[in-house]
Design a protein around this motif. Structure first.
Motif, PDB file in Angstrom:
ATOM      1  N   GLY A 192      21.165   6.899  49.715  1.00 24.71           N
ATOM      2  CA  GLY A 192      21.590   7.558  50.950  1.00 24.71           C
ATOM      3  C   GLY A 192      20.469   8.209  51.729  1.00 24.71           C
ATOM      4  N   LEU A 193      19.256   8.074  51.250  1.00 25.62           N
ATOM      5  CA  LEU A 193      18.110   8.647  51.962  1.00 25.62           C
ATOM      6  C   LEU A 193      17.632   7.655  53.012  1.00 25.62           C
ATOM      7  N   THR A 194      18.329   7.624  54.122  1.00 27.67           N
ATOM      8  CA  THR A 194      17.983   6.732  55.219  1.00 27.67           C
ATOM      9  C   THR A 194      17.186   7.495  56.271  1.00 27.67           C
ATOM     10  N   ILE A 195      16.435   6.775  57.071  1.00 30.01           N
ATOM     11  CA  ILE A 195      15.671   7.407  58.150  1.00 30.01           C
ATOM     12  C   ILE A 195      16.659   8.133  59.063  1.00 30.01           C
ATOM     13  N   GLY A 196      16.383   9.384  59.346  1.00 28.40           N
ATOM     14  CA  GLY A 196      17.252  10.195  60.202  1.00 28.40           C
ATOM     15  C   GLY A 196      18.278  11.019  59.445  1.00 28.40           C
ATOM     16  N   ALA A 197      18.416  10.790  58.145  1.00 30.56           N
ATOM     17  CA  ALA A 197      19.385  11.561  57.345  1.00 30.56           C
ATOM     18  C   ALA A 197      18.897  12.994  57.168  1.00 30.56           C
ATOM     19  N   GLU A 198      19.809  13.949  57.318  1.00 29.97           N
ATOM     20  CA  GLU A 198      19.463  15.356  57.105  1.00 29.97           C
ATOM     21  C   GLU A 198      19.567  15.678  55.625  1.00 29.97           C
ATOM     22  N   VAL A 199      18.569  16.361  55.102  1.00 24.41           N
ATOM     23  CA  VAL A 199      18.568  16.777  53.707  1.00 24.41           C
ATOM     24  C   VAL A 199      18.365  18.284  53.618  1.00 24.41           C
ATOM     25  N   ILE A 200      18.919  18.864  52.580  1.00 25.85           N
ATOM     26  CA  ILE A 200      18.724  20.283  52.286  1.00 25.85           C
ATOM     27  C   ILE A 200      18.228  20.372  50.851  1.00 25.85           C
ATOM     28  N   VAL A 201      17.124  21.055  50.636  1.00 20.97           N
ATOM     29  CA  VAL A 201      16.596  21.236  49.287  1.00 20.97           C
ATOM     30  C   VAL A 201      17.414  22.334  48.609  1.00 20.97           C
ATOM     31  N   LEU A 202      18.030  21.995  47.497  1.00 19.33           N
ATOM     32  CA  LEU A 202      18.831  22.962  46.751  1.00 19.33           C
ATOM     33  C   LEU A 202      18.037  23.598  45.617  1.00 19.33           C
ATOM     34  N   GLN A 203      17.160  22.813  44.991  1.00 18.51           N
ATOM     35  CA  GLN A 203      16.377  23.329  43.857  1.00 18.51           C
ATOM     36  C   GLN A 203      15.043  22.604  43.791  1.00 18.51           C
ATOM     37  N   ASN A 204      13.980  23.374  43.681  1.00 20.55           N
ATOM     38  CA  ASN A 204      12.642  22.819  43.483  1.00 20.55           C
ATOM     39  C   ASN A 204      11.802  23.861  42.758  1.00 20.55           C
ATOM     40  N   TYR A 205      11.675  23.685  41.448  1.00 22.49           N
ATOM     41  CA  TYR A 205      10.935  24.649  40.639  1.00 22.49           C
ATOM     42  C   TYR A 205       9.435  24.360  40.576  1.00 22.49           C
ATOM     43  N   GLY A 206       8.990  23.278  41.241  1.00 18.56           N
ATOM     44  CA  GLY A 206       7.569  22.952  41.214  1.00 18.56           C
ATOM     45  C   GLY A 206       7.205  21.946  40.143  1.00 18.56           C
ATOM     46  N   ASN A 207       8.113  21.714  39.208  1.00 15.92           N
ATOM     47  CA  ASN A 207       7.953  20.638  38.228  1.00 15.92           C
ATOM     48  C   ASN A 207       9.348  20.152  37.861  1.00 15.92           C
ATOM     49  N   GLY A 208       9.428  18.949  37.366  1.00 11.89           N
ATOM     50  CA  GLY A 208      10.738  18.385  37.057  1.00 11.89           C
ATOM     51  C   GLY A 208      11.435  17.898  38.315  1.00 11.89           C
ATOM     52  N   PRO A 209      12.727  17.555  38.180  1.00 12.35           N
ATOM     53  CA  PRO A 209      13.443  16.967  39.312  1.00 12.35           C
ATOM     54  C   PRO A 209      13.681  17.950  40.452  1.00 12.35           C
ATOM     55  N   ILE A 210      13.869  17.380  41.626  1.00  9.99           N
ATOM     56  CA  ILE A 210      14.215  18.143  42.828  1.00  9.99           C
ATOM     57  C   ILE A 210      15.666  17.803  43.142  1.00  9.99           C
ATOM     58  N   ILE A 211      16.478  18.820  43.365  1.00  9.21           N
ATOM     59  CA  ILE A 211      17.884  18.613  43.700  1.00  9.21           C
ATOM     60  C   ILE A 211      18.027  18.801  45.205  1.00  9.21           C
ATOM     61  N   ILE A 212      18.627  17.801  45.859  1.00  5.68           N
ATOM     62  CA  ILE A 212      18.828  17.874  47.298  1.00  5.68           C
ATOM     63  C   ILE A 212      20.276  17.566  47.640  1.00  5.68           C
ATOM     64  N   SER A 213      20.668  17.950  48.837  1.00 11.50           N
ATOM     65  CA  SER A 213      21.961  17.587  49.389  1.00 11.50           C
ATOM     66  C   SER A 213      21.693  16.621  50.534  1.00 11.50           C
ATOM     67  N   VAL A 214      22.385  15.486  50.514  1.00 15.48           N
ATOM     68  CA  VAL A 214      22.266  14.499  51.589  1.00 15.48           C
ATOM     69  C   VAL A 214      23.614  13.803  51.747  1.00 15.48           C
ATOM     70  N   LYS A 215      24.116  13.760  52.973  1.00 19.01           N
ATOM     71  CA  LYS A 215      25.375  13.068  53.276  1.00 19.01           C
ATOM     72  C   LYS A 215      26.500  13.483  52.330  1.00 19.01           C
ATOM     73  N   ASP A 216      26.738  14.757  52.191  1.00 15.21           N
ATOM     74  CA  ASP A 216      27.818  15.304  51.360  1.00 15.21           C
ATOM     75  C   ASP A 216      27.695  14.958  49.877  1.00 15.21           C
ATOM     76  N   SER A 217      26.493  14.641  49.424  1.00 18.19           N
ATOM     77  CA  SER A 217      26.249  14.360  48.009  1.00 18.19           C
ATOM     78  C   SER A 217      25.061  15.176  47.530  1.00 18.19           C
ATOM     79  N   ARG A 218      25.023  15.407  46.239  1.00 18.69           N
ATOM     80  CA  ARG A 218      23.856  16.042  45.620  1.00 18.69           C
ATOM     81  C   ARG A 218      23.104  14.986  44.831  1.00 18.69           C
TER      82      ARG A 218
END
Length: 79
Positions: A36-62
């Motif tokens: 769902g990460l298409t050009i123009g898609a809005e994303v919100i960073v939910l979690q980024n601890y600097g290492n490990g996975p990054i959790i984002i919200s995109v198109k009503d999904s996490r």
């Protein structure tokens, strides 16, 4: 910081951004598009601890992206 192009992996939590482009091969880009990460898609960073996975919200999904994948997603930071 508004309008700045940065890698998704560099953003702090609660930052809103729009997918601008990808750096990577066909397979990586294909995977990101399927998620769902298409050009123009809005994303919100939910979690980024600097290492490990990054959790984002995109198109009503996490989504949880590995750091390597997140480095390949370039976004424009919104105000």
């Amino acid at each position: 910081m508004t309008g700045e192009i940065r890698a998704l992996s560099e953003l702090n939590p609660d930052i809103h951004a729009v997918v601008s482009r990808f750096n990577g091969g066909k397979e990586v880009i294909k995977r990101l598009l399927v998620l769902g990460l298409t050009i123009g898609a809005e994303v919100i960073v939910l979690q980024n601890y600097g290492n490990g996975p990054i959790i984002i919200s995109v198109k009503d999904s996490r989504l949880a992206l590995g750091r390597g994948e997140a480095k390949k997603v370039l976004v424009e930071v919104k105000g």
